[in-house]
Enzyme design. Structure first.
Site, short mmCIF file in Angstrom:
data_model
loop_
_atom_site.label_atom_id
_atom_site.label_comp_id
_atom_site.label_asym_id
_atom_site.label_seq_id
_atom_site.Cartn_x
_atom_site.Cartn_y
_atom_site.Cartn_z
N SER A 132 4.76 -2.84 6.88
CA SER A 132 3.80 -1.83 7.31
C SER A 132 4.25 -0.47 6.80
O SER A 132 4.69 -0.32 5.67
CB SER A 132 3.67 -1.85 8.84
OG SER A 132 2.63 -0.99 9.26
N TYR A 146 -5.87 4.74 5.32
CA TYR A 146 -4.58 4.03 5.23
C TYR A 146 -3.93 3.93 6.60
O TYR A 146 -3.48 2.86 7.01
CB TYR A 146 -3.67 4.74 4.24
CG TYR A 146 -2.31 4.11 4.08
CD1 TYR A 146 -2.17 2.85 3.51
CD2 TYR A 146 -1.17 4.78 4.49
CE1 TYR A 146 -0.91 2.27 3.35
CE2 TYR A 146 0.09 4.22 4.34
CZ TYR A 146 0.22 2.96 3.77
OH TYR A 146 1.46 2.39 3.62
N LYS A 150 -2.96 0.53 8.79
CA LYS A 150 -1.61 0.21 9.22
C LYS A 150 -1.48 0.19 10.74
O LYS A 150 -0.71 -0.60 11.29
CB LYS A 150 -0.61 1.18 8.59
CG LYS A 150 -0.45 1.01 7.08
CD LYS A 150 0.01 -0.40 6.70
CE LYS A 150 0.32 -0.51 5.23
NZ LYS A 150 0.81 -1.87 4.85
#
Length: 279
Positions: A132, A146, A150
């Protein structure tokens, strides 16, 4: 019989370094990547099987898992490393770009994991490590898509870990925070930065935030090999630890998130990204 690991995203960076570290430790490695024309040289080629696997192509996932089992007889661990970062103001990102961010970083991980779970259950166990980012623990401007992917990966892995424990399958997260050298991740992401000339209202914010990111990027970089070493540790240490943080947290983002009240955490983060804001 040597153990076997399947790793996604092995063309460079952490994935590439992980292949060699696992092979050096005596593991067989199924090294997968999206583009078979860009197969890198691995130091222990006799222990490494290189296969095409595009996390957006379910047929390639199934084929890689089946071929790896046929070659080595078993798979003992999965490292979901493939991913990319979509950079740009949220208002400039169209739905298709955000969809692809999730297709790779979230749905791709889910599809590879789903493909290997029947094999793990049949053999009585396995280990899954999802790579991650600190951006799945704290939010940062200009990479909202993004961060969202995550954060989703973090929540998915934790929730999944409770389910899979009943099957003797351990799910974990390796969380680098800070820059990593020997990888084209940020180079590719910066090249794909989405802008929109109609959004002039953000110009001052963009200039200030880019300067801040420039200072952050100028700090000490971790080696891809160092992060890969933590990946190997997470696979092999026989623990139930869920999160492995990798980085020096020079900016204090992880510490602020973990140890402060939400009010104090937000004050810390706003000190970086909202300085001199009007109002």
């Amino acid at each position: 019989m040597p153990k076997t690991v399947l790793i996604t995203g092995t063309s460079s960076g952490v994935g590439y370094a992980s292949v060699d570290l696992f092979a050096e430790a005596g593991w067989n490695v199924i090294a997968t990547l999206r583009d078979p024309d860009k197969v890198p040289d691995f130091r222990h080629a006799d222990q490494v099987m290189v296969l095409r696997l595009d996390v957006e192509d379910i047929s390639s996932i199934t084929a890689a898992v089946d071929a790896g089992i046929a070659r080595f007889g078993r798979i003992d661990a999965l490292v979901n490393n493939a991913g990319f970062g979509q950079y740009g103001l949220f208002e400039a990102l169209d739905r298709d770009r955000i969809q692809r961010q999730f297709d790779v970083n979230v749905f791709g991980v889910m599809d590879v994991t789903r493909a290997i779970l029947p094999h793990f259950r049949a053999k009585g166990g396995g280990v899954i490590v999802n790579v991650s980012s600190g951006a799945g623990i704290f939010g940062l401007p200009m990479i909202s898509a993004y961060c969202a992917s995550k954060f989703a990966l973090d929540g998915f892995t934790e929730a999944l870990s409770y389910e899979l424990a009943s099957q003797n399958i351990i799910a974990k997260l390796v969380i680098p925070h800070g820059g990593i050298d020997q990888t084209r991740f940020h180079e590719r992401s910066a090249a794909d930065f989405v802008s929109d000339d109609r959004l002039k209202d953000y110009d001052a914010f963009l200039a200030r935030t880019r300067a801040m990111f420039g200072k952050m990027a100028g700090g000490r970089l971790m080696s891809a090999g160092y992060v890969a070493g933590v990946v190997v540790q997470a696979v092999t240490d026989d623990s139930r630890q869920l999160r492995y943080f990798v980085g020096d947290d020079a900016r204090g983002f992880i510490k602020a998130r973990q140890h402060n009240s939400d009010e104090d955490y937000m004050a810390h983060m706003r000190g970086f990204f909202e300085a001199d804001m009007p109002g």
